[in-house]
Write a protein that holds these residues in place. Sequence first.
Motif, PDB file in Angstrom:
ATOM      1  N   ARG A  52       2.167  36.150 -13.106  1.00  0.00           N
ATOM      2  CA  ARG A  52       1.750  37.025 -12.075  1.00  0.00           C
ATOM      3  C   ARG A  52       1.180  38.352 -13.321  1.00  0.00           C
ATOM      4  O   ARG A  52       0.057  38.899 -12.109  1.00  0.00           O
ATOM      5  CB  ARG A  52       2.226  37.300 -11.128  1.00  0.00           C
ATOM      6  N   GLU A  53       1.049  38.250 -13.853  1.00  0.00           N
ATOM      7  CA  GLU A  53       0.769  39.777 -14.661  1.00  0.00           C
ATOM      8  C   GLU A  53      -0.967  39.435 -15.156  1.00  0.00           C
ATOM      9  O   GLU A  53      -1.684  40.628 -14.717  1.00  0.00           O
ATOM     10  CB  GLU A  53       1.586  40.053 -15.567  1.00  0.00           C
ATOM     11  N   TYR A  54      -0.852  37.880 -14.796  1.00  0.00           N
ATOM     12  CA  TYR A  54      -2.560  37.612 -15.906  1.00  0.00           C
ATOM     13  C   TYR A  54      -3.304  36.935 -14.558  1.00  0.00           C
ATOM     14  O   TYR A  54      -4.002  36.667 -14.391  1.00  0.00           O
ATOM     15  CB  TYR A  54      -2.354  36.237 -17.038  1.00  0.00           C
ATOM     16  N   VAL A  55      -2.703  36.372 -13.603  1.00  0.00           N
ATOM     17  CA  VAL A  55      -3.218  35.590 -12.763  1.00  0.00           C
ATOM     18  C   VAL A  55      -1.913  35.959 -11.503  1.00  0.00           C
ATOM     19  O   VAL A  55      -0.945  35.578 -10.890  1.00  0.00           O
ATOM     20  CB  VAL A  55      -3.501  34.090 -12.570  1.00  0.00           C
ATOM     21  N   GLU A  56      -3.293  36.154 -10.182  1.00  0.00           N
ATOM     22  CA  GLU A  56      -1.943  35.515  -8.730  1.00  0.00           C
ATOM     23  C   GLU A  56      -1.812  34.550  -8.417  1.00  0.00           C
ATOM     24  O   GLU A  56      -2.502  33.996  -8.126  1.00  0.00           O
ATOM     25  CB  GLU A  56      -3.509  36.198  -7.259  1.00  0.00           C
ATOM     26  N   VAL A  57      -0.572  34.281  -7.759  1.00  0.00           N
ATOM     27  CA  VAL A  57      -0.197  33.531  -7.538  1.00  0.00           C
ATOM     28  C   VAL A  57       0.002  33.325  -6.236  1.00  0.00           C
ATOM     29  O   VAL A  57       1.267  34.290  -5.749  1.00  0.00           O
ATOM     30  CB  VAL A  57       1.235  32.856  -8.523  1.00  0.00           C
ATOM     31  N   ASP A  58      -0.373  33.354  -5.113  1.00  0.00           N
ATOM     32  CA  ASP A  58      -0.496  33.282  -3.704  1.00  0.00           C
ATOM     33  C   ASP A  58      -0.128  31.804  -2.890  1.00  0.00           C
ATOM     34  O   ASP A  58      -0.133  31.556  -1.713  1.00  0.00           O
ATOM     35  CB  ASP A  58      -1.453  34.268  -2.583  1.00  0.00           C
ATOM     36  N   LEU A  59       0.180  30.700  -3.943  1.00  0.00           N
ATOM     37  CA  LEU A  59       0.948  29.798  -3.070  1.00  0.00           C
ATOM     38  C   LEU A  59       2.479  29.284  -2.904  1.00  0.00           C
ATOM     39  O   LEU A  59       2.591  30.177  -4.039  1.00  0.00           O
ATOM     40  CB  LEU A  59      -0.030  28.616  -3.127  1.00  0.00           C
ATOM     41  N   PRO A  60       3.145  28.545  -2.313  1.00  0.00           N
ATOM     42  CA  PRO A  60       4.425  28.085  -2.607  1.00  0.00           C
ATOM     43  C   PRO A  60       4.934  27.507  -3.818  1.00  0.00           C
ATOM     44  O   PRO A  60       3.459  26.868  -4.320  1.00  0.00           O
ATOM     45  CB  PRO A  60       4.938  27.057  -1.744  1.00  0.00           C
ATOM     46  N   LEU A  61       6.313  28.110  -4.775  1.00  0.00           N
ATOM     47  CA  LEU A  61       6.122  27.610  -5.968  1.00  0.00           C
ATOM     48  C   LEU A  61       5.789  26.139  -6.897  1.00  0.00           C
ATOM     49  O   LEU A  61       5.211  25.657  -6.983  1.00  0.00           O
ATOM     50  CB  LEU A  61       7.589  28.162  -6.463  1.00  0.00           C
ATOM     51  N   GLN A  62       6.680  25.234  -5.370  1.00  0.00           N
ATOM     52  CA  GLN A  62       6.102  23.589  -5.412  1.00  0.00           C
ATOM     53  C   GLN A  62       5.583  23.344  -4.796  1.00  0.00           C
ATOM     54  O   GLN A  62       4.895  22.736  -5.704  1.00  0.00           O
ATOM     55  CB  GLN A  62       7.243  23.315  -4.262  1.00  0.00           C
ATOM     56  N   SER A  63       4.296  24.073  -5.103  1.00  0.00           N
ATOM     57  CA  SER A  63       2.779  23.350  -5.072  1.00  0.00           C
ATOM     58  C   SER A  63       2.235  23.906  -6.234  1.00  0.00           C
ATOM     59  O   SER A  63       1.221  22.988  -6.920  1.00  0.00           O
ATOM     60  CB  SER A  63       1.649  24.551  -3.497  1.00  0.00           C
ATOM     61  N   LEU A  64       2.025  25.274  -6.642  1.00  0.00           N
ATOM     62  CA  LEU A  64       1.613  25.100  -8.067  1.00  0.00           C
ATOM     63  C   LEU A  64       2.553  24.022  -8.847  1.00  0.00           C
ATOM     64  O   LEU A  64       1.598  23.465 -10.296  1.00  0.00           O
ATOM     65  CB  LEU A  64       2.110  26.746  -8.550  1.00  0.00           C
ATOM     66  N   VAL A  65       3.894  23.882  -8.710  1.00  0.00           N
ATOM     67  CA  VAL A  65       4.239  22.620  -9.511  1.00  0.00           C
ATOM     68  C   VAL A  65       3.838  21.886  -9.739  1.00  0.00           C
ATOM     69  O   VAL A  65       2.964  21.238 -10.770  1.00  0.00           O
ATOM     70  CB  VAL A  65       6.126  22.952  -9.151  1.00  0.00           C
ATOM     71  N   GLU A  66       3.040  20.571  -8.513  1.00  0.00           N
ATOM     72  CA  GLU A  66       2.446  20.492  -8.744  1.00  0.00           C
ATOM     73  C   GLU A  66       0.827  19.862  -9.053  1.00  0.00           C
ATOM     74  O   GLU A  66       0.652  19.231  -9.844  1.00  0.00           O
ATOM     75  CB  GLU A  66       2.218  19.781  -6.885  1.00  0.00           C
ATOM     76  N   ARG A  67      -0.073  21.160  -8.960  1.00  0.00           N
ATOM     77  CA  ARG A  67      -0.725  20.926  -9.564  1.00  0.00           C
ATOM     78  C   ARG A  67      -0.894  20.909 -10.573  1.00  0.00           C
ATOM     79  O   ARG A  67      -1.668  20.395 -11.089  1.00  0.00           O
ATOM     80  CB  ARG A  67      -1.574  22.594  -8.743  1.00  0.00           C
ATOM     81  N   LEU A  68       0.087  22.025 -11.257  1.00  0.00           N
ATOM     82  CA  LEU A  68       0.275  21.928 -12.584  1.00  0.00           C
ATOM     83  C   LEU A  68       0.418  20.667 -13.928  1.00  0.00           C
ATOM     84  O   LEU A  68      -0.389  19.923 -14.446  1.00  0.00           O
ATOM     85  CB  LEU A  68       1.282  22.969 -13.204  1.00  0.00           C
ATOM     86  N   LEU A 117      -5.873  27.151  -8.789  1.00  0.00           N
ATOM     87  CA  LEU A 117      -6.455  27.795  -7.522  1.00  0.00           C
ATOM     88  C   LEU A 117      -7.271  29.025  -7.729  1.00  0.00           C
ATOM     89  O   LEU A 117      -7.669  28.928  -6.650  1.00  0.00           O
ATOM     90  CB  LEU A 117      -5.204  28.746  -7.769  1.00  0.00           C
ATOM     91  N   ASP A 118      -8.558  28.644  -8.176  1.00  0.00           N
ATOM     92  CA  ASP A 118      -9.947  29.715  -8.583  1.00  0.00           C
ATOM     93  C   ASP A 118      -9.611  31.075  -7.814  1.00  0.00           C
ATOM     94  O   ASP A 118      -9.468  31.650  -6.781  1.00  0.00           O
ATOM     95  CB  ASP A 118     -10.646  29.307  -7.191  1.00  0.00           C
ATOM     96  N   ARG A 119      -8.650  32.239  -9.030  1.00  0.00           N
ATOM     97  CA  ARG A 119      -7.708  32.948  -8.858  1.00  0.00           C
ATOM     98  C   ARG A 119      -8.816  33.983 -10.097  1.00  0.00           C
ATOM     99  O   ARG A 119      -8.990  32.869 -10.967  1.00  0.00           O
ATOM    100  CB  ARG A 119      -6.689  33.293  -8.702  1.00  0.00           C
ATOM    101  N   GLU A 120      -8.728  35.018  -9.798  1.00  0.00           N
ATOM    102  CA  GLU A 120      -9.524  35.491 -11.242  1.00  0.00           C
ATOM    103  C   GLU A 120      -8.454  35.826 -11.745  1.00  0.00           C
ATOM    104  O   GLU A 120      -7.090  35.306 -11.915  1.00  0.00           O
ATOM    105  CB  GLU A 120      -9.010  37.838 -10.771  1.00  0.00           C
ATOM    106  N   LEU A 121      -8.491  35.315 -13.169  1.00  0.00           N
ATOM    107  CA  LEU A 121      -7.698  35.408 -14.313  1.00  0.00           C
ATOM    108  C   LEU A 121      -8.020  37.237 -15.180  1.00  0.00           C
ATOM    109  O   LEU A 121      -9.181  37.780 -15.799  1.00  0.00           O
ATOM    110  CB  LEU A 121      -7.836  35.147 -15.868  1.00  0.00           C
ATOM    111  N   ALA A 122      -7.168  37.889 -15.522  1.00  0.00           N
ATOM    112  CA  ALA A 122      -6.917  39.183 -16.008  1.00  0.00           C
ATOM    113  C   ALA A 122      -7.436  39.119 -17.143  1.00  0.00           C
ATOM    114  O   ALA A 122      -7.630  37.894 -18.169  1.00  0.00           O
ATOM    115  CB  ALA A 122      -5.392  39.558 -15.900  1.00  0.00           C
ATOM    116  N   PRO A 123      -8.185  40.180 -18.083  1.00  0.00           N
ATOM    117  CA  PRO A 123      -8.178  39.877 -19.407  1.00  0.00           C
ATOM    118  C   PRO A 123      -7.261  39.989 -20.153  1.00  0.00           C
ATOM    119  O   PRO A 123      -6.231  40.224 -19.569  1.00  0.00           O
ATOM    120  CB  PRO A 123      -9.242  41.605 -19.530  1.00  0.00           C
ATOM    121  N   PRO A 124      -7.142  39.564 -21.293  1.00  0.00           N
ATOM    122  CA  PRO A 124      -6.185  39.196 -22.282  1.00  0.00           C
ATOM    123  C   PRO A 124      -5.829  40.565 -22.391  1.00  0.00           C
ATOM    124  O   PRO A 124      -6.211  41.550 -22.604  1.00  0.00           O
ATOM    125  CB  PRO A 124      -6.358  38.765 -23.637  1.00  0.00           C
ATOM    126  N   PRO A 125      -3.926  40.524 -22.366  1.00  0.00           N
ATOM    127  CA  PRO A 125      -3.325  41.758 -22.601  1.00  0.00           C
ATOM    128  C   PRO A 125      -3.422  42.536 -24.133  1.00  0.00           C
ATOM    129  O   PRO A 125      -3.643  41.855 -24.805  1.00  0.00           O
ATOM    130  CB  PRO A 125      -2.348  41.342 -22.853  1.00  0.00           C
TER     131      PRO A 125
END
Lengths: 763, 331
Positions: A9-25, A188-196
């Motif tokens: 989450r430090e690099y990308v916003e995750v605003d959907l249920p974890l299970q959905s993220l797991v399925e997409r990945l 998820l079509d979200r903004e990606l933070a610049p590399p740390p």
Amino acid sequence: MRVPLSWLREYVEVDLPLQSLVERLTISTAMVQRVLHRGVVDTNGNLGLYRVGHVVEAGKHPNADRLQLCLVDVGEAEHRQIVCGAWNFGAGATVAVALPGAVLPGGQRLERAKLRGETSDGMILSERELELGPDDGGILVLAEAAAPGTPLGEVLPLGDEVIELETTPNRPDLLSVYGVAREVATLLDRELAPPPGQDPEPAGTGPVDVRVEDLQACPRYLGRTFEGVRVGPSPPWLTARLLGAGMRPISNVVDVTNYVMLALGSPLHAFDRTKLAGGCIVVRRAVGGEEIATLDGALRRLDARDLVIADAERAVGIAGLMGGLETEVGSETTEVLLEAASFEPIGILRTSERLGLRSEASNRWEKGVDPLAAGQAARLATELLARLAGARWAGHVDVLGDLPGRPVVRFRPPRADELIGLETPPDEQRRLLERLGFDVQDDWQVTVPTWRARDVAREVDLVEEVARLRLDEVPYTLPARRAMFGRLTTEQELRRTCEDVLVGCGFFEAYTPSLVGTDERSDALRLPEPQSAEQAVLRTRILPALAEAARHNLAVGNTQIALFELARVYLPSGEQLPEERWHLAGITEGGFARAKGAVEALHSALQLAARFERAERAPFHPGKTAAFGAGIVGELAPGVLDGAWGGFELDLATLLAGVPERIEYEDVITYPALRQDLAFVVDEAVAAGDLVEAARQAGGPDVRRLRVFDVYRGEQIPVGRKSVALALELQSPERTLSDDDAARVRSTIEVALRERFGAELRA
Amino acid sequence: MDAEALETEAQSAIASATTPGELDAARVRYLGRGSALKQALRGVRDREAGQVLNTVRSRLERALAERRTALDRSVLERSLAEERLDISLPGHEFRRGRLHPITQIRREVEEIFLGMGYEVVDGREVETVHYIFDQLNMGPGHVTRSPLHTFYLDDGVLLRTETSASQIRVMETRKPPVYMVSLGRVYRRDTPEPKRYPSFHQVEGLAVDRGITLADLKGTLQLLLRRLFGDQRAVRIRTSFFPFTEPSVEADVECFICGGAGCRVCEQEGWIEVGGAGLVDENVLRNVGYDPEEVSGFAFGWGLERIFMLRHGLPDIRLLWQNDLRLLEQF
């Protein structure tokens, strides 16, 4: 790869249920094997039971020398009395407290308890109890800034979900949290933070002495030196992330190198600079027989193929695998040389295989680390070393050879649609590729990002990128075919027939290994490096393995054992490849007649006539063995297995060669058949089969069927002779045969058999 | 003589006969050679008297026949009533063997693809490095090339590690379209343990034609998985990586034990991994002289033991090589 969600989450916003993220990945990126939990679970208000506490009073437990009795302010009206086993704190300390009812990371629920007569109304926690560190030396003392009663989660990373990805070898970019974040941002079509990672102000511009002798194997070596380093424990946020990602915290300097590797995928190494002879680094091939004690404590012998990191005198690390023990960063270290590099995968893989040594670093190097990641990794490490270890960045060098270029690929979006079977508008394809870091020109020249350069070099590789991102939407269709023709070949059909016939005869199909310990042919093909002596030779016969299987069945008490196998044998051919032939073999309890019956059933089913001749061959009984066109059948010699057993083995192609393509109708309906039984007395030595054969020849074309139905010895038959009873069936397709016709045939047969075998017709 | 009285007496004797013997005695007495009726008929002089006696005779004969039928029926009925078998006893044993479980799966898969117009191809088990690795786009560093994983006979010849080589041999000798499956034994240097055995069986599928798509692959795999595991099963196709396919995918089927809810068999996933697949890599097509701009194809290679073990709950692959009748009889 384990990815703690809070880190992601430090690099990308995750605003959907974890299970959905797991399925997409899982569908589009890499299989999520499981979701783990680190630390305190966040259910049923559990987090609210973890508080910051101030120790108001602390003293020895009245009834126990090793326990402390504390009064702790957790922001309530009353202070709580808590019994604690640690002594690394006293009154005035700020500590982490779990209140009764709290579920601890291990899963057990904390209850108010009496310890040696004193009530303990909570628990003062250690790092280990919070899954924040391995240290169990005492409880966790917090910075004093936090007010009593502050939710502990505001001060410490109490718990986290961790996604465990099973990445494929073509995607080393996913062996980093930032790389996974890039995928998530695309999915998820979200903004990606610049590399740390941002370089702090350098404290000096001292030279760093780095010499790379093999720029092919190590096209980049970035060295940075640090002074005034204070080695100590890492802060909880860092240890929490390392533990979540599955690595053990060691010290702030080592933890930083591991953290950066996990964040950006580029492995780093820190040397104690004062222990480097000459204070320098030489990247070179090992000298034959050179030895190094690695960080895991093992002494490893190297050869000239292995790439090492050396100082002026000796190897101080095996490139890409593991550092040396002697230059390890320890508690007394004050000067550090940080290595960020780029190594060629294949060399690392070979050395890793040779030494049987694998590490988090080698796992990344052997798959191909982004050659440009070293710079960013050095920046992040420098920033963290300054922040966490008070390090002053004192020197920098970047030795560069030829880094692999970024492939440029011409891409046709309609080509992707054509191969995927799903339309994706060109603009959407462009957007997806750009989100993944590809540069897409207006004319669809696509430049591949450095972190994918080994995997993506062709148009079809780009097609795969589009395909995987839309994989779930790809429809289920079947090939549209203009012509269809699916059938077994005749040989395949007949193989099934053979199997089915034997099953019908009561045989069970067995599968035995193609590799055996010994074979009767001395020239059978032998593996130069077998796995075991029992599996070293490619068999030329199946029956011995079936005897083995029968023995197993006997041993476990099974009865009515009959087994067959239809499998390949491998005959030496003198060519590069052996001749592979199908053999059919069977073994059955009950002796010769059962095995021969099975062979006859096969012949009959395939419309084949079988002719048997006496034969001798191991492992059969020399007096009870017959050869037929395609193989051999007999009774197993005594001693092979307990009891009477029959067996056969045949070459399938030979058997099938005689199978008629079509059967011509013979008129067996219009005119009736005449049946007669004839019994002949002959010497014991005369074979019934010869008698039948001779009778058939003598009897002429009207003999439709002739078979032995009884063999009799005893009363009325002289000793040394036997009576063989034949059932004769006469039939003509042209006319009804008369009794005279029958008498004529019968007498011809009688004469022939008398002349040839001295046979007497019994009344 | 009194024909009427005679008939009355005879009819009554016939009617009262309760066994075939009694009936026969009645026949001899009233219609036999020495019977009064026969004698009277012999002595008849006028036509009228003859007619009367003949009528009596034929009535008696009919009565006899009817009575005989009735008696026969009652005898039959009695025997039907009396003869009872213990039908719970076993029948005559015709002992049948069984096909090995893997042959059963093999035939099942063959039939599915024969039905879709595929051929079944028998490949070689001892193959060259050229056909097993080079032609399949497996680079020199690929892990299965290592003698640690593979049985070599010499530098160039090995026991096949997968059935894919048969694809190459077919494509080399044939112009597209090609629709084939190849099933058989493969070899890997694994120590026998519950989920591994140094040899096992694979089904390899290949379709190369104009316009073959990833969607066609998804549809084909879904059909195969549903035939094998149940028509209602959900199927999941996810991204993967293999050197010989691009794009590459992996196929999962919804767990048929828990229906996707998560259980021990599917390790709480709800899905069971079945095997890999993908569009045939362009390099593989080029290697056999096909033009990837003209034709495309898909391929998959799955383990038959794995399918069987998943479907039937068999815990240990080694059991399939023991040939123990107690196991073989079950399937």
